[in-house]
Design a protein around this motif. Structure first.
Motif, short mmCIF file in Angstrom:
data_model
loop_
_atom_site.label_atom_id
_atom_site.label_comp_id
_atom_site.label_asym_id
_atom_site.label_seq_id
_atom_site.Cartn_x
_atom_site.Cartn_y
_atom_site.Cartn_z
N SER A 97 0.83 -1.21 0.00
CA SER A 97 0.00 0.00 0.00
C SER A 97 0.86 1.25 0.00
CB SER A 97 -0.92 -0.01 1.23
OG SER A 97 -0.16 0.00 2.42
N VAL A 98 2.01 1.23 0.67
CA VAL A 98 2.90 2.39 0.68
C VAL A 98 3.37 2.69 -0.74
CG1 VAL A 98 5.09 3.28 1.54
CG2 VAL A 98 3.62 1.97 3.06
N VAL A 99 3.78 1.62 -1.46
CA VAL A 99 4.26 1.81 -2.83
C VAL A 99 3.14 2.25 -3.75
CG1 VAL A 99 5.26 0.63 -4.83
CG2 VAL A 99 6.18 0.21 -2.53
N ASP A 100 1.94 1.69 -3.57
CA ASP A 100 0.81 2.09 -4.42
C ASP A 100 0.49 3.56 -4.24
OD1 ASP A 100 0.62 -0.44 -5.42
OD2 ASP A 100 -1.01 -1.08 -4.09
N ASP A 101 0.55 4.04 -2.99
CA ASP A 101 0.31 5.47 -2.77
C ASP A 101 1.35 6.32 -3.49
OD1 ASP A 101 -1.86 4.89 -1.24
OD2 ASP A 101 -0.82 5.12 0.69
N TRP A 102 2.59 5.86 -3.46
CA TRP A 102 3.63 6.64 -4.14
C TRP A 102 3.42 6.64 -5.65
CZ3 TRP A 102 7.28 5.88 -7.87
CH2 TRP A 102 8.26 6.89 -8.00
N ILE A 103 3.00 5.51 -6.20
CA ILE A 103 2.75 5.44 -7.65
C ILE A 103 1.62 6.38 -8.05
CG2 ILE A 103 1.93 3.91 -9.49
CD1 ILE A 103 3.46 1.64 -8.17
N GLU A 104 0.56 6.44 -7.23
CA GLU A 104 -0.53 7.37 -7.51
C GLU A 104 -0.01 8.81 -7.52
OE1 GLU A 104 -3.61 6.87 -8.37
OE2 GLU A 104 -3.35 4.69 -8.37
N SER A 105 0.84 9.13 -6.58
CA SER A 105 1.42 10.47 -6.53
C SER A 105 2.28 10.73 -7.75
CB SER A 105 2.23 10.63 -5.25
OG SER A 105 2.91 11.86 -5.24
N TYR A 106 3.03 9.69 -8.18
CA TYR A 106 3.91 9.84 -9.34
C TYR A 106 3.09 10.10 -10.60
CZ TYR A 106 7.65 8.84 -12.67
OH TYR A 106 8.58 8.92 -13.69
N LYS A 107 1.97 9.43 -10.71
CA LYS A 107 1.12 9.63 -11.88
C LYS A 107 0.51 11.02 -11.90
CE LYS A 107 -0.06 4.75 -12.38
NZ LYS A 107 -1.13 3.73 -12.25
N HIS A 108 0.28 11.56 -10.72
CA HIS A 108 -0.29 12.90 -10.65
C HIS A 108 0.76 13.97 -10.91
CE1 HIS A 108 -2.85 16.19 -9.33
NE2 HIS A 108 -1.84 16.61 -8.54
N ASP A 109 1.92 13.85 -10.28
CA ASP A 109 3.02 14.80 -10.49
C ASP A 109 4.32 14.08 -10.21
OD1 ASP A 109 4.91 16.83 -10.47
OD2 ASP A 109 3.50 18.29 -9.63
N ARG A 110 5.00 13.70 -11.29
CA ARG A 110 6.18 12.86 -11.10
C ARG A 110 7.33 13.61 -10.44
NH1 ARG A 110 8.26 11.87 -17.32
NH2 ARG A 110 8.91 13.99 -17.78
N ASP A 111 7.41 14.91 -10.59
CA ASP A 111 8.49 15.65 -9.95
C ASP A 111 8.35 15.63 -8.43
OD1 ASP A 111 9.70 16.23 -12.34
OD2 ASP A 111 8.65 18.16 -12.59
N ILE A 112 7.12 15.88 -7.96
CA ILE A 112 6.91 15.86 -6.50
C ILE A 112 7.15 14.46 -5.95
CG2 ILE A 112 5.15 16.14 -4.71
CD1 ILE A 112 3.97 18.41 -6.30
N ALA A 113 6.68 13.44 -6.69
CA ALA A 113 6.87 12.06 -6.22
C ALA A 113 8.35 11.69 -6.19
CB ALA A 113 6.09 11.11 -7.12
N LEU A 114 9.09 12.07 -7.21
CA LEU A 114 10.52 11.78 -7.22
C LEU A 114 11.24 12.55 -6.12
CD1 LEU A 114 11.58 11.51 -10.97
CD2 LEU A 114 11.66 9.75 -9.21
N LEU A 115 10.81 13.77 -5.87
CA LEU A 115 11.39 14.54 -4.78
C LEU A 115 11.17 13.82 -3.45
CD1 LEU A 115 12.86 17.15 -4.02
CD2 LEU A 115 10.61 18.22 -3.73
N ASP A 116 9.98 13.25 -3.31
CA ASP A 116 9.68 12.46 -2.11
C ASP A 116 10.63 11.27 -2.01
OD1 ASP A 116 8.54 11.36 0.09
OD2 ASP A 116 6.69 10.73 -0.88
#
Length: 1201
Positions: A97-116
């Motif tokens: 679930s932790v990884v799935d949340d991150w993937i959802e964030s990446y699909k929304h804004d990959r820069d913010i997700a990568l920064l995370d």
């Protein structure tokens, strides 16, 4: 056909022992997912926007929570709250679930997700800095890393991967799991977008090259785990490509009419997409391998090197087609020479995973030939864990191909079965078993159901015997058995086969076992029996007995039952077969050897075999009798020639007499040789030695010992059977004569002879003391022997001359050479045994208790060597007779005081070390009385009485104006004042005043200070009540009381009684001062043994009117009516009066010895060490204070060991 693409040879991999990928999760509905993947691949080239990624990666996914939220947490100014690190650290959420949340964030804004994700890696390194969105957009990775390095706090040196505690240990596994799950969840689209993986790999590569250890360690671990996850993806792609290729070939081979061209095009398109994905994965893996692994596998930090080697082993095992080749194996081979055992261990465990799979053996041939010698040498690694794994690796190599290892290689492992380190030995035992015992010939298959000599284990047992003999370590069979116990249990427990090889005749064409081989087989069989019965490894292979499990206990019980049933039948057969040979060997040994230990071993063997319950008893008894007959005849013949008058015995004659006497003495220790009448010849030998004085010391020592055995065996014979009066008189005469001989040898010039005579005398006196009649042995009363004063004096003189000596003095007596430390310890042990033997005579009233004064006075000087023995002697004597013990203590102080006077004169300095030492000894003595003043009341009072009398015993020749010569002794006596009850202090003070004149009480000069000090110690603590009682007595001394007058209080009666007793004339007997028979409370006597002098003699029972104070007559001139001291029984205090116990004032030094001294001896139970003289018998009977240990039935009836 489309072949699977080969990964370039310069591409390298890492190792991991466990992967977190599930085929059910990764490849469920493969074709459907690949179709989605194909749609996404149309816009794969170049960097896609978030919307495009959403369509390509997961078109039907739930939209993210919002532009300003990630993982359900608010974002502020584009900087994430580092909650990804917190979630992984806590480990409470499912990683999926932790990884799935991150993937959802990446699909929304990959820069913010990568920064995370970037901040996650920075945070996992222990860095407090944060990468902002501005830094991420405008700064290169190297600049970001440099900025984070500046903000890194390295003061503590700890970071999450090195921190201790269960939370951080779990964090490491969660960190690795997160990376694996991230790649697994992104393997169908995101990892191919040429953005996420490029950014992560670039960041990790830069961090792995950092000078900061935390960055380098964390990023290397992350990169290696990322590589392992990519290898798993590559393997799955390879499998899909193979499946697609087979489907394509099958469809193409169909008839043209049945062939589906659309399906062929679809399969070709799918294969092309898979190939493109495979190429991209290979590029990523190459980037990680060349950018991280190649540099970090030789990092300065051992943990980082170990990570690299561990992961490359996993890659080679997981995807052997791509990685199991010499290009990657060479890194493992080179690292086997690493200086750190941790890294070498990872190399071996990585290789074990490869050699375990026999299908991979062909790919390992070149590596094996190149690095085999290194692996063999690692079996002797200084790190035991590495050595164990090296042996296990060689076992796997042996199973894969027996031709690889040479005989020399195997021998290097064989000898490790005798290693003291059990894991190494067990691993070597398994290697040995696989090499020599695991193979069976085809013809042995028909022997599986046979047992014994014809069974399948017969040849294996022989092989084990041959190996044991060839190893030439014949005293280590127990270690060989223990090494193979886990892997060859069935073979080692086949005792039926072993007995068959020993008992049955060889089959036709079979070669019989030689004597040497049979001996080795017997030794191995005994070791297997011991291992099965005791269930613990031999000495040196374990840290102690471990607790057995229920299953192990059941196995142990079953094995013991099997052993009993089997050897109850086989043992007599084995003995019968080899008995004659055994008896011949013992006879030959006795005739050739003179060493005492060897002869005693032969004697014990005969003793074990001479059991009337055995069927072999008659044969053994005849052999023993023949041997003793020859020895006795030879001894008498040699002795007659040796003692001829007028001839000087030469050394050869003396040697023959000594060697024969040694043999007889060794056998007499365990066997009753009374019918050979050895007393007469030994007595003649000893008497001649006394008369001539030139008898060799060894002959005298063994003659004394042999005669001692004669006396003891005769006593045992008389005790266990009805004996005549003549037998008793004969034993009594022999015993008395022998004691006189020993007493003569106490003055011998040779120290060893004197020590032997002393120890034997102590044993004889103890055995033939009044304790001999205990247990209903009244018929032995004629044998009771009490030493006279001269013998007691000689025994005491021996102790003073040979025990209480300086260590250097004892060393100088040995040819003037300094002995080594072991010899000093042995000499001290010998002296302790001598002292303990004499102290037992004191404790059991064999000698007078006052002889202990010379022992007690050495307490301080020799505290380190004999303090425990002397202290225990005080305890035991006090339990027997408290008053006599107190008189002995004060006598020892008086002796020391007189010695000081003789050395320094009467005008000595009271501040001298000698006088201070006597005072310190008195203080120690006082502490031994404990805190219960009521229990020791009479003893302390008697001690003060004797001390006062001694102090005033010698008047000063210059007149009464000068102090008595021994007045300074009162300074020593004052150390015991604190042990007096308050009311008794006044009574003792009254007794002191009897010896004082009026002028003495007025003196204040320094020479009178001991008297003033002692008086003050008696007056200290006196309360008004006690003083008023005393004054009341004196004021009403002339008052006449009627018999009906009111009785006085208990306290008043106590004081009056003590005062009247102390005012008696000094010439009165001690019993008139304090009743020896009176007991203040229930006496605490010695519990063991039951026979002491105080119990042997029935105590005088006092009439009611003869209790403690009524034994002192009242002074009739006062015309007082006698007080009724029996109104409250034997108590010295009223029933309702609390006992007054004065605090013991301790020295300011506060030494630990003071605490030990203050213990109540009545609660102690410490035994003196056994007498050296009875060393042979201590194996069967402990030699403690209990005389029953000498006289009980088991010792007198069976053996003299």
């Amino acid at each position: 056909m489309i072949a699977a693409p080969e990964i370039p040879t310069d591409f390298n991999l890492l190792q991991e022992s466990e992967t977190h990928f599930s085929s059910d999760t990764d490849f469920e509905d493969i074709e459907g997912k690949n179709q989605k993947q194909g749609k996404g691949k149309t816009c794969k080239k170049g960097k896609k926007g978030p919307g495009e990624k959403g369509k390509g990666g997961n078109g039907g996914a739930k939209p993210p929570a919002g532009p300003n939220r990630m993982n359900g947490h608010h974002q502020q100014n584009g900087v994430e709250n580092m909650m990804l690190f917190e979630v992984v650290k806590m480990g409470k959420s499912a990683m999926q679930s932790v990884v799935d949340d991150w993937i959802e964030s990446y699909k929304h804004d990959r820069d913010i997700a990568l920064l995370d994700l970037i901040n996650f890696f920075i945070q996992c390194s222990g860095c407090k800095g944060v990468v902002t969105a501005e830094m991420f957009r405008h700064m290169q990775n190297s600049e970001i890393i440099r900025k984070m390095t500046e903000e890194f706090d390295e003061d503590s040196g700890d970071y999450p991967l090195t921190m201790a505690g269960p939370q951080w240990k779990k964090f490491k596994s969660s960190f690795c799991e997160f990376i694996g799950v991230l790649v697994r969840q992104c393997q169908y689209s995101i990892i191919y977008d040429e953005y996420m993986m490029d950014t992560v790999i670039s960041l990790l590569t830069g961090l792995s090259d950092s000078q900061v250890r935390a960055f380098r360690h964390t990023s290397t671990l992350a990169a290696m785990k990322l590589m392992t996850a990519l290898v798993n993806v590559a393997l799955n792609l390879s499998i899909n490509m193979d499946n697609t290729q087979r489907q394509y070939e099958a469809e193409r081979n169909k008839m043209i009419g049945k062939r589906a061209n659309e399906r062929l095009e679809l399969l070709l398109q799918k294969r092309k997409e898979l190939q493109e994905n495979q190429d991209e994965i290979e590029n990523m893996m190459n980037a990680i391998f060349k950018g991280v692994f190649v540099h970090r596998y030789r990092d300065a930090i051992a943990e980082i090197r170990a990570i690299c080697i561990e992961e490359i082993g996993i890659w080679m095992k997981m995807y052997s087609d791509a990685f199991l080749n010499d290009s990657y194996l060479k890194y493992v081979g080179w690292t086997m020479h690493d200086k750190q055992g941790e890294v070498r261990l990872k190399c071996l465990t990585a290789l074990q995973g490869l050699y375990y799979n026999k299908e991979l053996n062909s790919k390992l041939e070149l590596f094996t030939s190149r690095f085999k010698d290194r692996i063999v040498s690692m079996t002797l690694d200084k790190e035991y864990d590495v050595a164990v794994q090296a042996i296990k690796l060689l076992t796997l190599v042996l199973q894969s191909s027996e031709e690889v290892l040479t005989a020399e290689d195997c021998e290097n492992v064989y000898h490790l079965v005798y290693s003291a380190h059990r894991p190494v030995a067990v691993a070597a035992g398994e290697f040995l078993y696989k090499k020599l015992f695991s193979r069976r010939d085809p013809e042995e298959d028909g022997m599986m159901k046979r047992r014994g000599r014809q069974g399948p284990n017969a040849n294996l047992v022989k092989t084990l015997v041959f190996f044991f003999l060839e190893s030439e370590l014949h005293e280590h069979a127990a270690y060989l058995v223990d090494s193979m116990w886990d892997c060859a249990t069935e073979l080692l427990k086949d005792w039926e086969c072993m007995n068959s090889l020993l008992l049955e005749e060889p089959l036709s064409g079979e070669e019989a076992l030689t004597d040497r081989q049979e001996s080795a087989l017997i030794e191995i069989m005994l070791c297997t029996i011991r291992q099965a019965a005791e269930c613990h490894p031999p000495v040196g292979r374990g840290t102690g007995k471990r607790v057995l499990t229920a299953k192990e206990k059941k196995t142990q019980l079953d094995d013991r039952t099997k052993i009993t049933e089997l050897f109850a039948v086989a043992l007599p057969q084995l003995l019968a077969k080899h008995l004659d040979a055994l008896l011949r060997q013992i006879r030959n040994i006795v005739e050739k050897h003179t060493d005492t230990d060897v002869l005693e071993a032969c004697s014990k063997t005969y003793h074990a075999l001479c059991n009337e319950e055995f069927t072999i008893f008659n044969r053994v008894d005849i052999s023993r009798s023949q041997l003793i007959d020859e020895l006795a005849d030879k001894f008498n013949r040699l002795l007659e020639d040796f003692l001829q008058e007028g001839e000087e015995p030469d050394e050869d004659d003396a040697y023959q007499v000594l060697s024969t006497l040694k043999r007889i003495t060794a056998f007499h220790n365990a066997h009753d040789l009374s019918k050979w009448d050895l007393f007469a010849c030994n007595y003649k030998l000893l008497k001649t030695g006394i008369e001539n004085g030139d008898m060799p010391e060894q002959i005298v020592i063994h003659a004394l010992q042999c005669t001692h055995y004669v006396i003891l065996w005769q006593l045992a014979k008389i005790t266990e059977s009805s004996s005549t009066k003549d037998d008793l008189l004969r034993l009594k005469k022999q015993m008395r004569v022998f004691c006189q001989i020993c007493q003569h040898y106490l003055t011998n010039v040779n120290t060893t002879v004197k020590e032997q005579a002393f120890t034997i005398l102590c044993d004889i006196l103890m055995i033939f003391s009044h304790q001999i009649m205990s247990g209903g042995r009244d018929m032995l009363e004629p044998l009771v022997y009490t030493p006279d004063s001269s013998l007691q004096s000689e025994l005491l003189s021996f102790i003073l001359d040979h025990v209480f000596i300086e260590q250097d003095d004892d060393n100088n007596s040995a040819d003037g050479q300094q002995e080594d430390e072991a010899s000093k310890i042995e000499a001290l042990h010998k002296r302790r045994n001598l002292l303990a033997a004499f102290c037992k005579l004191i404790v059991y009233t064999v000698v007078e208790m006052n002889t202990a004064a010379d022992i007690f006075k050495q307490y301080m000087k020799y505290y380190n060597d004999y303090g425990d023995i002397i202290k225990e002697t005080m305890s035991k004597t006090r339990q027997i007779d408290k008053i006599q013990c107190a008189k002995t203590l004060i006598l020892s102080l008086q002796q020391l005081f007189n010695e000081m006077i003789q050395e320094n004169g009467y005008n000595f300095d009271r501040s001298s070390s000698t006088f201070s030492g006597i005072k310190e000894l008195a203080r120690r003595f006082a502490l031994t009385f404990g805190l219960d003043q009521l229990k020791t009341r009479e003893a302390i009072a008697m001690l003060h009485k004797d001390g006062i009398e001694f102090a005033f015993k010698e008047p000063n020749p210059q007149g009464e104006s000068h102090p008595p010569l021994n007045l300074a002794f009162l300074d020593i006596l004052s150390e015991f004042s604190s042990k007096l009850l308050r009311q008794d202090k006044r009574t003792v003070y009254v007794y002191l005043e009897k010896f004082m004149t009026f002028q003495m009480s007025l003196r204040r000069e320094d020479v009178w200070l001991p008297l003033m000090s002692y008086r003050n110690s008696l007056l200290a603590g006196g309360d008004d009540d006690t003083m008023s009682v005393i004054s009341g007595i004196s004021s009403r001394g002339s008052t006449v009381r009627s018999k009906k007058s009111k009785p006085s209080t208990g306290k008043r009666k106590v004081v009056e009684g003590m005062q009247l007793a102390l005012t008696e004339e000094s010439s009165s007997s001690d019993s008139m001062w304090l009743s020896r028979e009176q007991t203040l409370h229930t006496p605490v006597m010695m519990q063991t043994p039951q026979l002491t002098s105080t119990i042997m003699r029935e105590p005088k029972r006092l009439r009611p009117e003869d209790t403690f104070m009524s034994v002192y007559p009242m002074q009739t001139e006062h015309h007082q009516t006698p007080l009724d001291y029996n109104r409250r029984g034997t108590s010295l205090m009223e029933d309702d009066e609390e006992p007054i116990v004065e605090d013991v004032m301790m020295s300011s030094e506060g030494r630990i010895e003071d605490l030990n001294e203050g213990m109540d001896f009545d609660t102690m139970d410490i035994d003196l060490p056994p007498s050296k003289n009875r060393r042979e018998r201590t194996e069967l009977k402990p030699d403690f204070f209990d005389p029953a240990s000498i006289m009980d039935e088991s010792v007198l009836g069976v053996s003299m060991f």
